[in-house]
Design a protein around this motif. Structure first.
Motif, PDB file in Angstrom:
ATOM      1  N   THR A  47     -75.811  10.940  72.706  1.00 42.63           N
ATOM      2  CA  THR A  47     -76.260  11.807  73.785  1.00 42.63           C
ATOM      3  C   THR A  47     -77.188  12.842  73.182  1.00 42.63           C
ATOM      4  OG1 THR A  47     -74.244  11.451  75.061  1.00 42.63           O
ATOM      5  CG2 THR A  47     -75.525  13.420  75.586  1.00 42.63           C
ATOM      6  N   LEU A  48     -78.319  13.048  73.818  1.00 43.77           N
ATOM      7  CA  LEU A  48     -79.314  14.011  73.361  1.00 43.77           C
ATOM      8  C   LEU A  48     -79.505  15.059  74.438  1.00 43.77           C
ATOM      9  CD1 LEU A  48     -81.610  14.968  71.467  1.00 43.77           C
ATOM     10  CD2 LEU A  48     -83.125  13.408  72.737  1.00 43.77           C
ATOM     11  N   ARG A  49     -79.389  16.315  74.016  1.00 43.69           N
ATOM     12  CA  ARG A  49     -79.753  17.434  74.896  1.00 43.69           C
ATOM     13  C   ARG A  49     -80.956  18.100  74.268  1.00 43.69           C
ATOM     14  NH1 ARG A  49     -77.943  22.877  75.110  1.00 43.69           N
ATOM     15  NH2 ARG A  49     -76.310  22.300  73.656  1.00 43.69           N
ATOM     16  N   SER A  50     -82.075  18.081  74.953  1.00 45.88           N
ATOM     17  CA  SER A  50     -83.330  18.626  74.462  1.00 45.88           C
ATOM     18  C   SER A  50     -83.704  19.832  75.305  1.00 45.88           C
ATOM     19  CB  SER A  50     -84.422  17.555  74.543  1.00 45.88           C
ATOM     20  OG  SER A  50     -85.661  18.086  74.157  1.00 45.88           O
ATOM     21  N   THR A  51     -83.880  20.958  74.630  1.00 45.42           N
ATOM     22  CA  THR A  51     -84.196  22.197  75.339  1.00 45.42           C
ATOM     23  C   THR A  51     -85.321  22.937  74.631  1.00 45.42           C
ATOM     24  OG1 THR A  51     -82.581  23.474  74.064  1.00 45.42           O
ATOM     25  CG2 THR A  51     -81.799  22.489  76.111  1.00 45.42           C
ATOM     26  N   GLU A  52     -85.797  23.964  75.274  1.00 48.09           N
ATOM     27  CA  GLU A  52     -86.790  24.901  74.746  1.00 48.09           C
ATOM     28  C   GLU A  52     -88.207  24.400  74.955  1.00 48.09           C
ATOM     29  OE1 GLU A  52     -85.868  27.953  73.563  1.00 48.09           O
ATOM     30  OE2 GLU A  52     -83.785  27.370  73.828  1.00 48.09           O
ATOM     31  N   GLY A  53     -89.120  25.346  75.055  1.00 48.74           N
ATOM     32  CA  GLY A  53     -90.538  25.049  75.099  1.00 48.74           C
ATOM     33  C   GLY A  53     -90.990  24.303  76.336  1.00 48.74           C
ATOM     34  N   GLU A  54     -92.249  23.948  76.329  1.00 53.08           N
ATOM     35  CA  GLU A  54     -92.855  23.201  77.435  1.00 53.08           C
ATOM     36  C   GLU A  54     -93.150  21.785  77.000  1.00 53.08           C
ATOM     37  OE1 GLU A  54     -96.286  25.192  78.917  1.00 53.08           O
ATOM     38  OE2 GLU A  54     -95.143  26.835  79.745  1.00 53.08           O
ATOM     39  N   SER A 143     -74.929  14.543  70.297  1.00 54.64           N
ATOM     40  CA  SER A 143     -73.474  14.468  70.412  1.00 54.64           C
ATOM     41  C   SER A 143     -73.084  13.037  70.797  1.00 54.64           C
ATOM     42  CB  SER A 143     -72.969  15.468  71.471  1.00 54.64           C
ATOM     43  OG  SER A 143     -73.538  15.175  72.737  1.00 54.64           O
ATOM     44  N   ALA A 144     -71.801  12.789  70.832  1.00 54.45           N
ATOM     45  CA  ALA A 144     -71.248  11.494  71.220  1.00 54.45           C
ATOM     46  C   ALA A 144     -71.916  10.332  70.476  1.00 54.45           C
ATOM     47  CB  ALA A 144     -71.334  11.298  72.736  1.00 54.45           C
ATOM     48  N   TYR A 145     -72.229  10.562  69.202  1.00 54.37           N
ATOM     49  CA  TYR A 145     -72.859   9.532  68.369  1.00 54.37           C
ATOM     50  C   TYR A 145     -71.843   8.435  68.051  1.00 54.37           C
ATOM     51  CZ  TYR A 145     -74.453   7.325  64.061  1.00 54.37           C
ATOM     52  OH  TYR A 145     -74.795   6.406  63.101  1.00 54.37           O
ATOM     53  N   GLN A 146     -72.241   7.192  68.311  1.00 53.68           N
ATOM     54  CA  GLN A 146     -71.387   6.026  68.051  1.00 53.68           C
ATOM     55  C   GLN A 146     -72.211   4.919  67.411  1.00 53.68           C
ATOM     56  OE1 GLN A 146     -67.993   5.541  68.664  1.00 53.68           O
ATOM     57  NE2 GLN A 146     -68.034   7.745  68.983  1.00 53.68           N
ATOM     58  N   PRO A 147     -72.001   4.650  66.118  1.00 54.78           N
ATOM     59  CA  PRO A 147     -72.712   3.507  65.531  1.00 54.78           C
ATOM     60  C   PRO A 147     -72.164   2.220  66.134  1.00 54.78           C
ATOM     61  CG  PRO A 147     -71.267   4.558  63.919  1.00 54.78           C
ATOM     62  CD  PRO A 147     -71.192   5.368  65.171  1.00 54.78           C
ATOM     63  N   ASP A 148     -73.031   1.239  66.287  1.00 52.73           N
ATOM     64  CA  ASP A 148     -72.630  -0.054  66.838  1.00 52.73           C
ATOM     65  C   ASP A 148     -71.927  -0.827  65.743  1.00 52.73           C
ATOM     66  OD1 ASP A 148     -72.317  -2.303  68.362  1.00 52.73           O
ATOM     67  OD2 ASP A 148     -74.444  -2.696  68.630  1.00 52.73           O
ATOM     68  N   ALA A 149     -70.779  -1.375  66.050  1.00 51.85           N
ATOM     69  CA  ALA A 149     -69.965  -2.085  65.049  1.00 51.85           C
ATOM     70  C   ALA A 149     -70.278  -3.578  65.077  1.00 51.85           C
ATOM     71  CB  ALA A 149     -68.482  -1.839  65.316  1.00 51.85           C
TER      72      ALA A 149
END
Length: 150
Positions: A47-54, A143-149
């Motif tokens: 999961t990626l949360r991207s914030t800040e800037g334009e 967050s919620a990083y899961q490598p594929d097994a």
């Protein structure tokens, strides 16, 4: 009895301060032993949360990577959904985020920091190419990083 407590405090306090200073310095440097050994797997999800800037990439996303490329991405908020609908290619892999960090460092960015999770994968990247410029910052939280097994 009082002098014994003062003596223990006199020894404990500087040791505590020194330990905190070392921990703070390690965080600020953006390095970690486990981070040096982390390699981006060819398949994983995060999961990626991207914030800040334009920037074009503002929002929260659930991303699946297969064979080193974004296979699917779902916007988890209004901004994320707009990005996915308009330009799925704007959603990066973790490797692409690391490339952006490396490029910012090479370009002499005022801020180019990274924090790692205990397993070594990146968990936060903070960029500000020019602290005097408005809206050129980027903050990526992984967050919620899961490598594929596989």
């Amino acid at each position: 009895m009082t002098s014994a407590r003062l003596c223990n405090r006199a020894v404990f306090a500087p040791a505590l301060i020194a330990g905190l200073m070392c921990a703070t310095a390690a965080c600020g440097s953006g390095t970690s032993q486990s981070a040096a050994t982390w390699e981006e797997p060819s398949s994983y999800s995060y999961t990626l949360r991207s914030t800040e800037g334009e920037r074009a990439l503002i929002g929260t996303f659930r991303v699946s990577v297969e064979d080193g490329e974004v296979a699917t991405a779902a916007g988890l908020d209004d901004s994320g959904r707009r990005v996915v609908e308009q330009n799925l290619d704007a959603v990066p892999t973790i490797g692409e985020l690391l490339d952006e960090l490396d490029q910012a460092r090479q370009d002499g960015a005022d801020t180019a920091e990274i924090e790692y999770a205990t397993d070594g994968h990146p968990r936060r990247i903070i960029l500000d190419r020019d602290e005097r410029a408005i809206d050129d910052e980027a903050v990526y939280v992984i967050s919620a990083y899961q490598p594929d097994a596989r």
